[in-house]
Design a protein around this motif. Structure first.
Motif, PDB file in Angstrom:
ATOM      1  N   MET A   1       0.829  -1.206   0.000  1.00 27.69           N
ATOM      2  CA  MET A   1       0.000   0.000   0.000  1.00 27.69           C
ATOM      3  C   MET A   1       0.866   1.259   0.000  1.00 27.69           C
ATOM      4  O   MET A   1       0.551   2.253  -0.672  1.00 27.69           O
ATOM      5  N   ILE A   2       1.983   1.210   0.735  1.00 28.74           N
ATOM      6  CA  ILE A   2       2.910   2.353   0.767  1.00 28.74           C
ATOM      7  C   ILE A   2       3.523   2.559  -0.610  1.00 28.74           C
ATOM      8  O   ILE A   2       3.622   3.696  -1.111  1.00 28.74           O
ATOM      9  N   LYS A   3       3.925   1.458  -1.253  1.00 27.50           N
ATOM     10  CA  LYS A   3       4.515   1.555  -2.591  1.00 27.50           C
ATOM     11  C   LYS A   3       3.503   2.095  -3.598  1.00 27.50           C
ATOM     12  O   LYS A   3       3.855   2.907  -4.470  1.00 27.50           O
TER      13      LYS A   3
ATOM     14  N   ILE B   1      -4.760  -2.653 -12.910  1.00 27.83           N
ATOM     15  CA  ILE B   1      -5.146  -2.425 -14.312  1.00 27.83           C
ATOM     16  C   ILE B   1      -3.903  -2.208 -15.165  1.00 27.83           C
ATOM     17  O   ILE B   1      -3.762  -2.801 -16.250  1.00 27.83           O
ATOM     18  N   LEU B   2      -2.994  -1.374 -14.684  1.00 29.88           N
ATOM     19  CA  LEU B   2      -1.753  -1.127 -15.428  1.00 29.88           C
ATOM     20  C   LEU B   2      -0.918  -2.399 -15.514  1.00 29.88           C
ATOM     21  O   LEU B   2      -0.332  -2.708 -16.564  1.00 29.88           O
ATOM     22  N   ALA B   3      -0.893  -3.172 -14.434  1.00 26.47           N
ATOM     23  CA  ALA B   3      -0.133  -4.434 -14.419  1.00 26.47           C
ATOM     24  C   ALA B   3      -0.671  -5.410 -15.455  1.00 26.47           C
ATOM     25  O   ALA B   3       0.086  -6.167 -16.063  1.00 26.47           O
ATOM     26  N   SER B   4      -1.986  -5.381 -15.677  1.00 27.74           N
ATOM     27  CA  SER B   4      -2.570  -6.293 -16.672  1.00 27.74           C
ATOM     28  C   SER B   4      -2.093  -5.936 -18.075  1.00 27.74           C
ATOM     29  O   SER B   4      -1.871  -6.818 -18.915  1.00 27.74           O
ATOM     30  N   ILE B   5      -1.921  -4.643 -18.330  1.00 30.74           N
ATOM     31  CA  ILE B   5      -1.419  -4.206 -19.646  1.00 30.74           C
ATOM     32  C   ILE B   5       0.043  -4.593 -19.798  1.00 30.74           C
ATOM     33  O   ILE B   5       0.461  -5.121 -20.839  1.00 30.74           O
ATOM     34  N   VAL B   6       0.825  -4.332 -18.759  1.00 35.32           N
ATOM     35  CA  VAL B   6       2.250  -4.688 -18.781  1.00 35.32           C
ATOM     36  C   VAL B   6       2.420  -6.184 -19.020  1.00 35.32           C
ATOM     37  O   VAL B   6       3.287  -6.614 -19.795  1.00 35.32           O
ATOM     38  N   GLN B   7       1.590  -6.977 -18.371  1.00 35.77           N
ATOM     39  CA  GLN B   7       1.685  -8.436 -18.509  1.00 35.77           C
ATOM     40  C   GLN B   7       1.436  -8.886 -19.940  1.00 35.77           C
ATOM     41  O   GLN B   7       2.098  -9.806 -20.437  1.00 35.77           O
ATOM     42  N   GLN B   8       0.489  -8.234 -20.610  1.00 38.06           N
ATOM     43  CA  GLN B   8       0.187  -8.608 -21.987  1.00 38.06           C
ATOM     44  C   GLN B   8       1.205  -8.059 -22.986  1.00 38.06           C
ATOM     45  O   GLN B   8       1.261  -8.514 -24.125  1.00 38.06           O
TER      46      GLN B   8
ATOM     47  N   ALA C   1       3.749 -11.094  -9.836  1.00 40.87           N
ATOM     48  CA  ALA C   1       4.998 -10.552 -10.383  1.00 40.87           C
ATOM     49  C   ALA C   1       4.721  -9.311 -11.233  1.00 40.87           C
ATOM     50  O   ALA C   1       5.487  -8.336 -11.191  1.00 40.87           O
ATOM     51  N   SER C   2       3.635  -9.338 -11.997  1.00 37.04           N
ATOM     52  CA  SER C   2       3.300  -8.183 -12.840  1.00 37.04           C
ATOM     53  C   SER C   2       2.904  -6.985 -11.983  1.00 37.04           C
ATOM     54  O   SER C   2       3.259  -5.835 -12.288  1.00 37.04           O
ATOM     55  N   ILE C   3       2.160  -7.241 -10.917  1.00 36.76           N
ATOM     56  CA  ILE C   3       1.782  -6.152 -10.002  1.00 36.76           C
ATOM     57  C   ILE C   3       3.029  -5.566  -9.356  1.00 36.76           C
ATOM     58  O   ILE C   3       3.180  -4.343  -9.241  1.00 36.76           O
ATOM     59  N   GLU C   4       3.942  -6.438  -8.960  1.00 34.69           N
ATOM     60  CA  GLU C   4       5.195  -5.976  -8.348  1.00 34.69           C
ATOM     61  C   GLU C   4       6.012  -5.150  -9.336  1.00 34.69           C
ATOM     62  O   GLU C   4       6.707  -4.209  -8.953  1.00 34.69           O
ATOM     63  N   SER C   5       5.934  -5.492 -10.624  1.00 32.78           N
ATOM     64  CA  SER C   5       6.707  -4.745 -11.620  1.00 32.78           C
ATOM     65  C   SER C   5       6.220  -3.304 -11.733  1.00 32.78           C
ATOM     66  O   SER C   5       6.994  -2.415 -12.074  1.00 32.78           O
ATOM     67  N   VAL C   6       4.931  -3.083 -11.472  1.00 33.75           N
ATOM     68  CA  VAL C   6       4.397  -1.725 -11.495  1.00 33.75           C
ATOM     69  C   VAL C   6       4.738  -1.000 -10.191  1.00 33.75           C
ATOM     70  O   VAL C   6       5.122   0.176 -10.201  1.00 33.75           O
ATOM     71  N   LEU C   7       4.594  -1.710  -9.087  1.00 30.66           N
ATOM     72  CA  LEU C   7       4.926  -1.102  -7.796  1.00 30.66           C
ATOM     73  C   LEU C   7       6.411  -0.720  -7.718  1.00 30.66           C
ATOM     74  O   LEU C   7       6.777   0.229  -7.030  1.00 30.66           O
ATOM     75  N   ASN C   8       7.231  -1.485  -8.440  1.00 30.64           N
ATOM     76  CA  ASN C   8       8.677  -1.238  -8.429  1.00 30.64           C
ATOM     77  C   ASN C   8       9.162  -0.866  -9.836  1.00 30.64           C
ATOM     78  O   ASN C   8      10.214  -1.322 -10.289  1.00 30.64           O
ATOM     79  N   TYR C   9       8.392  -0.021 -10.501  1.00 34.61           N
ATOM     80  CA  TYR C   9       8.705   0.334 -11.885  1.00 34.61           C
ATOM     81  C   TYR C   9      10.053   1.070 -11.978  1.00 34.61           C
ATOM     82  O   TYR C   9      10.500   1.717 -11.031  1.00 34.61           O
ATOM     83  N   THR C  10      10.685   0.932 -13.137  1.00 36.95           N
ATOM     84  CA  THR C  10      11.981   1.571 -13.370  1.00 36.95           C
ATOM     85  C   THR C  10      11.775   3.025 -13.795  1.00 36.95           C
ATOM     86  O   THR C  10      11.019   3.307 -14.719  1.00 36.95           O
TER      87      THR C  10
ATOM     88  N   GLY D   1       1.545   7.038  -6.795  1.00 34.22           N
ATOM     89  CA  GLY D   1       0.466   7.980  -7.055  1.00 34.22           C
ATOM     90  C   GLY D   1      -0.809   7.313  -7.541  1.00 34.22           C
ATOM     91  O   GLY D   1      -1.746   7.989  -7.967  1.00 34.22           O
ATOM     92  N   TYR D   2      -0.847   5.986  -7.445  1.00 32.97           N
ATOM     93  CA  TYR D   2      -2.008   5.262  -7.936  1.00 32.97           C
ATOM     94  C   TYR D   2      -2.553   4.326  -6.864  1.00 32.97           C
ATOM     95  O   TYR D   2      -1.820   3.852  -5.999  1.00 32.97           O
ATOM     96  N   LYS D   3      -3.859   4.054  -6.972  1.00 30.91           N
ATOM     97  CA  LYS D   3      -4.518   3.155  -6.035  1.00 30.91           C
ATOM     98  C   LYS D   3      -4.292   1.705  -6.460  1.00 30.91           C
ATOM     99  O   LYS D   3      -3.963   1.438  -7.620  1.00 30.91           O
TER     100      LYS D   3
END
Length: 350
Positions: free
Chosen positions: A202-204, A217-224, A297-306, A209-211
């Motif tokens: 939740m902190i990440k 939702i963004l992670a689903s796009i990244v995954q595809q 893993a996809s959700i984590e990739s957004v939470l820890n985006y580069t 800046g996103y809920k």
């Protein structure tokens, strides 16, 4: 007179002896009915008996008969009556052992001590797919699960909408009972969802800046966009850069989802004209819901985006699954033309 008394006495003893033998015979017969082995699984591995919700004794007998699990049905019914099983039938998934006697079997079924199962779902694109995948593993019907996922009032109480409800489901393996209802399934998923979105995540999310729903939702796009775990944070960074600059996401996977044709390998200009809130070439911001169930893993990739300056990316022409990234449009066009030539060379037109 004495002889007559002796005959009467002898007759009484004979009568008592006969009654005792009859009692013993009846007792032995009852014992056999209750305690003799009566279950035959005829299976090399574990065998489970499924008792649906609302079943009565005739339903149970039909299931046992169809699977030919009993050596003697009459003795089972006798024991069931003695143990009052007819009024204590409990639904569930029960592990049977070869050679169980009637008392063991009925005590198990009567107690409700069912065996939990591992419910698994992954690689899901739509609500329909999820409902069907879950329904083949638990008692709840796919239609019941779908009805709840489309019930706006019900879903709102969970903190979601029918459009983003797929964000609730985190692909994994979950232990639950077979006779789980649609309502119990969704409530269980809500508990698991809250466990996943712990304080650290939740902190990440807040730092991005996103809920959580927006992250999913963004992670689903990244995954595809990519199967390569090591570049997912980079792709997530591209999309976050676009969002922060108020650009359209222009994500090809959202068009594929909007079209509902997951066999599309090459997105064409005509595809970009589809009228849909999932068309990120037409509308700014995130689509109303995820385009698949994003993995942890996809959700984590957004939470820890580069964090970087890339604004564009295009699949590499070597079809390695990786991408070429660019900070400006001119370099992106060079990368895009390389990939288009590679597609043409392979004859991939759609």
């Amino acid at each position: 007179m004495t002889s007559r008394k002796k005959n009467i006495k002898r007759g009484l003893w004979i009568t008592v002896a006969v009654l005792m033998l009859i009692s013993l015979a009846l007792g032995w017969k009852i014992y056999q009915k209750v305690f003799s082995p009566n279950v035959r699984t005829q299976a090399p591995g574990p065998l489970y008996l499924y008792i649906p919700t609302g079943s009565d004794i005739s339903d149970v007998m039909k299931i046992l008969d169809e699977q030919r699990l009993l050596r003697n049905e009459e003795s089972f019914l006798f024991t069931a009556k003695q143990l009052k099983y007819e009024t204590n039938i409990k639904p569930g998934r029960y592990l049977l052992k070869d050679g169980m006697n009637n008392k063991e079997l009925i005590s198990l079924l009567r107690s409700g001590r069912q065996s939990p199962l591992n419910l698994v779902f992954n690689n899901i694109r739509t609500k329909e797919q999820l409902a069907e995948r879950v329904a083949i593993q638990i008692e709840a019907k796919a239609s019941s699960i779908m009805n709840l996922m489309n019930d706006r009032d019900y879903i709102n109480d969970l903190g979601f909408t029918p459009e983003n409800i797929l964000c609730l489901f985190i692909p994994d393996t979950y232990e639950m009972y077979w006779n789980t209802s649609a309502d119990q399934f969704l409530k269980k998923m809500l508990v698991e969802y809250k466990k996943f979105w712990n304080t650290n995540r939740m902190i990440k999310a807040e730092q991005t800046g996103y809920k959580p729903i927006e992250i999913s939702i963004l992670a689903s796009i990244v995954q595809q966009e990519s199967n390569q775990s090591d570049e997912k944070p980079i792709i997530a960074g591209v999309y976050i850069n676009r969002l922060q600059k108020d650009w359209k996401l222009e994500a090809d996977p959202t068009l594929v989802y909007a079209l509902g044709d997951f066999s599309i390998k090459r997105v064409l200009s005509v595809h970009k004209e589809i009228e849909s809130p999932y068309n990120t070439y037409k509308y700014r911001g995130l689509p109303p819901g995820p385009i698949c169930l994003p993995t942890k893993a996809s959700i984590e990739s957004v939470l820890n985006y580069t964090k970087h300056t890339y604004m564009y990316f295009c699949a590499r022409e070597d079809f390695s699954g990786y991408h070429n990234f660019a900070s400006n449009y001119i370099q992106h066009l060079v990368n895009a033309r390389k990939f288009q030539r590679a597609l043409n060379k392979r004859g991939i037109k759609s």
